[in-house]
Write an enzyme that holds these catalytic residues in place. Structure first.
Site: not given
Ligand code: NAP
Length: 251
Positions: A145, A159
């Site tokens: 991130s 985080y």
């Molecule tokens: P999201 O929409 O909240 O989706 C999270 C995903 O991870 C879901 O598929 C969830 O499964 C799964 N998950 C959560 N905890 C888990 C666990 N303990 N074991 C297995 N699966 C798990 O998140 P996102 O925003 O797409 O984020 C994806 C990645 O991008 C992450 O690494 C996050 O830190 C990074 N990121 C995101 C942003 C942003 O602005 N969104 C910015 C920087 C980095 P369920 O659907 O079953 O709950």
């Protein structure tokens, strides 16, 4: 016929993981889509992936559960064959705080999922990819991130620190396995429209801060998926230990 690459996307049921799964399917990867609890959304992603004519299995597992992760890789071995591409995407965000409110219990959970999960998935992948284990090589992309660079003061210190660990892990692991045919890289998304901000307690966070971003907008998950898919592919054959910011100019 050349065998298709076989990818595992952790947290593939929503957001960036979902977009990455669809893009990999379009590019001819067989897929294992991991999720934690959202079975219905995982099933919907699987149906969209199958429409590209590739194989796709779903696997429910908490990436922080080592035994569950080992079982997931064994299930993949049986159903699809050994993994050749891993996207360590699953991660957890918790409500905003500052350091006075942090607890050991929260830190343990955050680091178990965001750091421990990526380590153990990478271990299982290297055991299948590395030349010394009889593998044919492979590629790992860790989803970090931009918070790893900013530190997220007054919001997500814990985080951000977990993502700093992912950056360090990416560099070290890349060097450890670079002669074993395994490349390891990372992407650092900026503010992306996904459900994760609801878990942080502010669903509309991207819209609140977007005017302060150089491009004046948040990102779409598919814009992050593009970078992940490139790093994962042979097109990135001379890149390892590298990170790409996908953050609309924020750095
Ligand atoms: P999201 O929409 O909240 O989706 C999270 C995903 O991870 C879901 O598929 C969830 O499964 C799964 N998950 C959560 N905890 C888990 C666990 N303990 N074991 C297995 N699966 C798990 O998140 P996102 O925003 O797409 O984020 C994806 C990645 O991008 C992450 O690494 C996050 O830190 C990074 N990121 C995101 C942003 C942003 O602005 N969104 C910015 C920087 C980095 P369920 O659907 O079953 O709950």
């Amino acid at each position: 016929m050349t065998a298709r690459p076989i990818a595992l996307v952790t947290g593939g049921s929503r957001g960036i993981g979902r977009a990455t799964s669809l893009m990999l399917a379009e590019r001819g990867y067989d897929l294992c889509i991991n999720y934690l609890s959202n079975q219905q959304q995982a099933i919907e992603v699987q149906a969209q992936v199958l429409a590209f004519g590739v194989r796709c299995m779903l696997y429910q597992a908490d990436v922080a559960d080592e035994a569950g992760v080992v079982k997931m890789f064994r299930a993949m071995d049986k159903e699809l064959g050994p993994v050749t591409a891993l996207v360590n995407n699953a991660a957890l965000m918790m409500p905003q705080l500052n350091v006075e409110q942090v607890s050991s219990a929260r830190l343990l959970k955050m680091f178990a999922v965001n750091v421990g999960g990526s380590f153990i998935c990478a271990r299982e992948a290297v055991l299948r990819m590395a030349f010394k284990h009889g593998g044919a090589g492979g590629s790992i992309v860790n989803v970090s991130s931009l918070a790893a660079l900013t530190g997220s003061p007054n919001e997500y210190l814990d985080y951000a620190a977990s993502k700093g660990a992912i950056d360090t892990f990416t560099k070290g692991l890349a060097k450890e396995v670079s002669r074993e045919g395994v490349r390891v890289n990372a992407v650092r998304p900026g503010l992306i429209y996904t459900d994760m901000h609801s878990d942080g307690g502010e669903p509309d966070r991207v819209n609140r801060v977007k005017e302060g971003l150089p491009m004046g907008r948040g990102g779409d998950p598919s814009e992050v998926a593009e970078a992940i898919c490139w790093l994962l592919s042979e097109r990135a054959s001379f890149s390892t230990g590298d990170s790409i910011n996908v953050s609309g100019g924020l750095n």
